[in-house]
Design a protein around this motif. Sequence first.
Motif, PDB file in Angstrom:
ATOM      1  N   VAL A 408       0.883  -1.294   0.066  1.00 37.70           N
ATOM      2  CA  VAL A 408      -0.058   0.002  -0.095  1.00 37.70           C
ATOM      3  C   VAL A 408       0.852   1.232  -0.028  1.00 37.70           C
ATOM      4  N   GLN A 409       0.777   2.292  -0.899  1.00 37.78           N
ATOM      5  CA  GLN A 409       1.291   3.764  -0.793  1.00 37.78           C
ATOM      6  C   GLN A 409       0.451   4.661  -1.321  1.00 37.78           C
ATOM      7  N   PRO A 410       0.352   5.704  -0.951  1.00 36.06           N
ATOM      8  CA  PRO A 410      -0.124   6.952  -1.610  1.00 36.06           C
ATOM      9  C   PRO A 410       0.083   7.314  -2.961  1.00 36.06           C
ATOM     10  N   VAL A 411      -0.910   7.683  -3.492  1.00 33.39           N
ATOM     11  CA  VAL A 411      -0.577   8.079  -5.146  1.00 33.39           C
ATOM     12  C   VAL A 411       0.395   9.406  -5.025  1.00 33.39           C
ATOM     13  N   ALA A 412       0.312  10.210  -4.092  1.00 34.93           N
ATOM     14  CA  ALA A 412       1.291  11.369  -3.826  1.00 34.93           C
ATOM     15  C   ALA A 412       1.460  11.552  -2.400  1.00 34.93           C
ATOM     16  N   GLY A 413       2.305  12.525  -2.196  1.00 32.83           N
ATOM     17  CA  GLY A 413       2.572  12.983  -0.875  1.00 32.83           C
ATOM     18  C   GLY A 413       1.521  14.344  -0.273  1.00 32.83           C
ATOM     19  N   THR A 414       0.468  14.369  -0.835  1.00 30.21           N
ATOM     20  CA  THR A 414      -0.693  15.546  -0.676  1.00 30.21           C
ATOM     21  C   THR A 414      -1.865  14.990   0.048  1.00 30.21           C
ATOM     22  N   ALA A 415      -2.458  15.704   0.799  1.00 27.42           N
ATOM     23  CA  ALA A 415      -3.588  15.154   1.460  1.00 27.42           C
ATOM     24  C   ALA A 415      -4.730  15.205   0.357  1.00 27.42           C
ATOM     25  N   ALA A 428      10.300   4.488   1.083  1.00 27.05           N
ATOM     26  CA  ALA A 428       9.612   5.050   2.331  1.00 27.05           C
ATOM     27  C   ALA A 428       8.173   5.380   1.881  1.00 27.05           C
ATOM     28  N   ALA A 429       7.893   5.747   0.760  1.00 28.22           N
ATOM     29  CA  ALA A 429       6.283   5.774   0.425  1.00 28.22           C
ATOM     30  C   ALA A 429       5.507   4.836   0.708  1.00 28.22           C
ATOM     31  N   GLN A 430       5.931   3.555   0.888  1.00 32.46           N
ATOM     32  CA  GLN A 430       5.468   2.199   1.206  1.00 32.46           C
ATOM     33  C   GLN A 430       5.451   1.809   2.745  1.00 32.46           C
ATOM     34  N   HIS A 431       6.225   2.628   3.537  1.00 32.82           N
ATOM     35  CA  HIS A 431       6.392   2.463   5.032  1.00 32.82           C
ATOM     36  C   HIS A 431       5.275   3.212   5.717  1.00 32.82           C
ATOM     37  N   TRP A 432       4.736   2.544   6.735  1.00 30.89           N
ATOM     38  CA  TRP A 432       3.721   3.132   7.716  1.00 30.89           C
ATOM     39  C   TRP A 432       4.160   2.912   9.165  1.00 30.89           C
ATOM     40  N   GLN A 433       3.565   3.745   9.730  1.00 24.86           N
ATOM     41  CA  GLN A 433       3.822   3.383  11.501  1.00 24.86           C
ATOM     42  C   GLN A 433       2.334   3.304  12.250  1.00 24.86           C
ATOM     43  N   VAL A 434       1.999   2.207  12.668  1.00 25.37           N
ATOM     44  CA  VAL A 434       0.964   2.006  13.298  1.00 25.37           C
ATOM     45  C   VAL A 434       1.014   2.587  14.711  1.00 25.37           C
ATOM     46  N   GLN A 435       0.089   3.599  14.953  1.00 30.30           N
ATOM     47  CA  GLN A 435       0.409   4.444  16.335  1.00 30.30           C
ATOM     48  C   GLN A 435      -0.867   3.693  17.421  1.00 30.30           C
ATOM     49  N   GLU A 436      -0.584   4.208  18.696  1.00 28.91           N
ATOM     50  CA  GLU A 436      -1.208   3.637  19.719  1.00 28.91           C
ATOM     51  C   GLU A 436      -2.593   4.261  19.508  1.00 28.91           C
ATOM     52  N   SER A 437      -2.890   5.335  19.104  1.00 32.19           N
ATOM     53  CA  SER A 437      -4.118   6.122  18.740  1.00 32.19           C
ATOM     54  C   SER A 437      -4.982   5.206  17.828  1.00 32.19           C
ATOM     55  N   GLY A 438      -4.321   4.268  17.091  1.00 32.19           N
ATOM     56  CA  GLY A 438      -5.084   3.614  15.876  1.00 32.19           C
ATOM     57  C   GLY A 438      -4.763   4.368  14.518  1.00 32.19           C
ATOM     58  N   ALA A 439      -4.140   5.505  14.576  1.00 29.92           N
ATOM     59  CA  ALA A 439      -3.826   5.899  13.156  1.00 29.92           C
ATOM     60  C   ALA A 439      -2.722   5.022  12.452  1.00 29.92           C
ATOM     61  N   ILE A 440      -2.877   5.386  11.109  1.00 29.56           N
ATOM     62  CA  ILE A 440      -1.433   4.467  10.505  1.00 29.56           C
ATOM     63  C   ILE A 440      -1.154   5.523   9.640  1.00 29.56           C
ATOM     64  N   ALA A 441       0.133   5.992   9.965  1.00 30.19           N
ATOM     65  CA  ALA A 441       0.766   7.371   9.644  1.00 30.19           C
ATOM     66  C   ALA A 441       1.928   7.011   8.479  1.00 30.19           C
ATOM     67  N   SER A 442       1.905   7.779   7.466  1.00 33.75           N
ATOM     68  CA  SER A 442       2.960   7.277   6.329  1.00 33.75           C
ATOM     69  C   SER A 442       4.288   7.922   6.813  1.00 33.75           C
ATOM     70  N   VAL A 443       5.328   7.133   6.786  1.00 31.84           N
ATOM     71  CA  VAL A 443       6.437   7.478   6.885  1.00 31.84           C
ATOM     72  C   VAL A 443       7.332   8.370   5.920  1.00 31.84           C
ATOM     73  N   TYR A 445       5.685  10.325   3.869  1.00 30.63           N
ATOM     74  CA  TYR A 445       4.972  11.687   3.797  1.00 30.63           C
ATOM     75  C   TYR A 445       4.740  12.173   5.231  1.00 30.63           C
ATOM     76  N   PRO A 446       5.438  12.576   6.157  1.00 26.75           N
ATOM     77  CA  PRO A 446       5.197  12.974   7.326  1.00 26.75           C
ATOM     78  C   PRO A 446       3.922  13.780   7.504  1.00 26.75           C
ATOM     79  N   GLY A 447       3.218  13.330   8.355  1.00 28.32           N
ATOM     80  CA  GLY A 447       1.769  14.260   8.773  1.00 28.32           C
ATOM     81  C   GLY A 447       0.533  13.842   7.869  1.00 28.32           C
ATOM     82  N   LEU A 448       0.860  12.876   7.212  1.00 34.63           N
ATOM     83  CA  LEU A 448      -0.375  12.093   6.562  1.00 34.63           C
ATOM     84  C   LEU A 448      -0.672  10.845   7.136  1.00 34.63           C
ATOM     85  N   CYS A 449      -2.105  10.550   7.251  1.00 34.08           N
ATOM     86  CA  CYS A 449      -2.566   9.328   7.963  1.00 34.08           C
ATOM     87  C   CYS A 449      -3.751   8.636   6.838  1.00 34.08           C
TER      88      CYS A 449
END
Length: 479
Positions: A408-415, A428-443, A445-449
Motif C-alpha cells: 500500500v502506498q499513496p498516489v502522492a504526498g498530498t492530502a 519510504a512511500a510504502q512504509h507506515w507506522q501504526v500508532q497507539e491511537s489507531g492511526a496509520i501514519a505515512s513514514v 510523507y510525514p503528517g499524512l494518515c
Amino acid sequence: MIRTPRLAPRLRRAAVAMTAAAVVLGPAAVASASHLEVPKAGTNDFRGVNWADPRDNYASDAVVPSGLSTADSYRTVYAKARDITKGFERNLGANTLRLPVNPASVGTAWWDSYRGAIDAATDRGDKVILSYWEADTSKDGKVDDTAAWNTMWDTVVEAYEGNPRVYFEPMNEPHGYTLAQWVSVTSGWLARHADVPRGRVVISGTGYNDDVTGVGGTAALDGTLLSLHFYGFWGSATTEAEWVANLEPRIGAYSGRTIIDEAGSPMTTGLNYGAHDGNTSTAYFAATTDIARARHMGIVYWPGLRTGDSYSIESLTTSGKLIDNNASGVAQLRWGWGYGTHEPVNDLPAAPPGGPVTNVAAGRCLDVPGFATTPGTALDLWECNGGGNQAFDVTAAGELRIYGGSCVQPVAGTAGSAAEIRPCDGSAAQHWQVQESGAIASVGYPGLCLETVGGGTGNGTAVEVGTCDGRSGQSWSTS
C-alpha cells in the motif's frame, strides 16, 4: 478462432443465426442475471482461458502457443507454462487451460516438449482441455485425415486418460458436418476410447460450435460435456437483451453440461465493460457472462494469451510475466465465472497469511477490490470477509503488504491522495507506522494518515491519506 480469414463466413452465418434466435425479451428481463433459470448442476468449475498459437491454432505444422518455441525442451516448456499458468490463476482466478493439438504436434519431438505445458498446468491443480484443430490448408470443418486423427488421439489418450484433470475435445468447430454426420464421428471416437469417462469428453456443438441443442439431445452422446462458441462479431446488436435472445436458444436445456469454451471481446482497445448497453462488444460480453453466471456455466475465454490478438485478455512481458489488458474486461469475466466484485479468488488459500485492517468507525475492512493485482488499483472499504484481498501483513519495515505481494502506498504526498497498491519496492512511500491511537501514519510523507474519504463508513468508500488530526476515519485496528 480468428477474426480475419474466418470473419467473413462467420458473419454470413451470423445473420442466419440471429434470425433463428429471434426470441424477444423485454429490457426488464436482463436487468440482472437473476431472471435466468439456475440449474441444479453446472460446469462453472471450468474457469478458463485459451492459450493459443500467434498464427491462430489452424496449422499444417506444429501448434505452438504464444511464448513457447519448438526449440524449447520439455523442461523449458514446463517452466514457461508453470509461470504463465500461475499468471492466469493470479491475475484472473482461472483454473482451466484449453490447448490445441493436431497430428503435426503429437507423437513428434515437439510433442515430447509440448507435454510440459499440459503437465505444468495439471501439476498446479488446473484442468486442461485438449482440442483438435484442422489445418490452415483446409478449414472445411471436417477432420483432415481420419487415420492421422485417430493415431493422434490414440497417443494423446494413452498419455493422459489416467490424469483426471485432462479433458478431450475431439474437434474444434465441426462446421462441415451435418448433425447426423457429427454424431457418427463423435460416437466413433467414444467407442474407440471407451475407457475414457464420458464426463471428461467435450463434444463440440454443431456448426462453428454455435449450437449445442442437437448434440445435447442425442442419446448416443449422453454423459458427455458439451462445448459452445459465441462471439460478438457475429452480429451488431447493442443491447444485452438482444444478445441474451441470441444466445439462449443455442444452449436450450443443456446448460448443465455446456462449457462456453470460446467467447471473447476486444481487450486492447480501451472498452469499458462496466457499461453494458450501447456498444456491440460490451453488450455481448455482458449477456454472455450474465447467462454463464446465472446458469452455472463455465467460460474458457478466447484468448487468455495470443500474441497480436486484440481479444487477448493478458499480455506477456519480456520478463515472461502476464499483465491484464483491460481491468473492466477482467472484472466482467470474473463475474461470469461466479466471483463477486469484492470476493477473493477461490483458488487461493481460504485462510491466507496476514489479517484484516479494520476501520474502527465503519467496522469494515481495508479491501483490494476483486483481488486485483494491477498496480494502481485503489483501495476501499468493504464488509470484512476473511478473504485474501483483506489480508495484510504489517512487515518489520512497516509495509502494509497485501496477500499476493503488493504494498500500500499513496498516489502522492498530498492530502486527498488515494491509497493504492504497487509492487513492493522498499521505498519510504510504502512504509507506515501504526500508532497507539489507531492511526496509520505515512513514514515517507510525514503528517499524512490513512483515512476513509469524508469519514465514510459504507461499502465501497474510497481510502486516501489526509492530514493526521485524529478524526474517526483515521482510526484503524490491525489486530
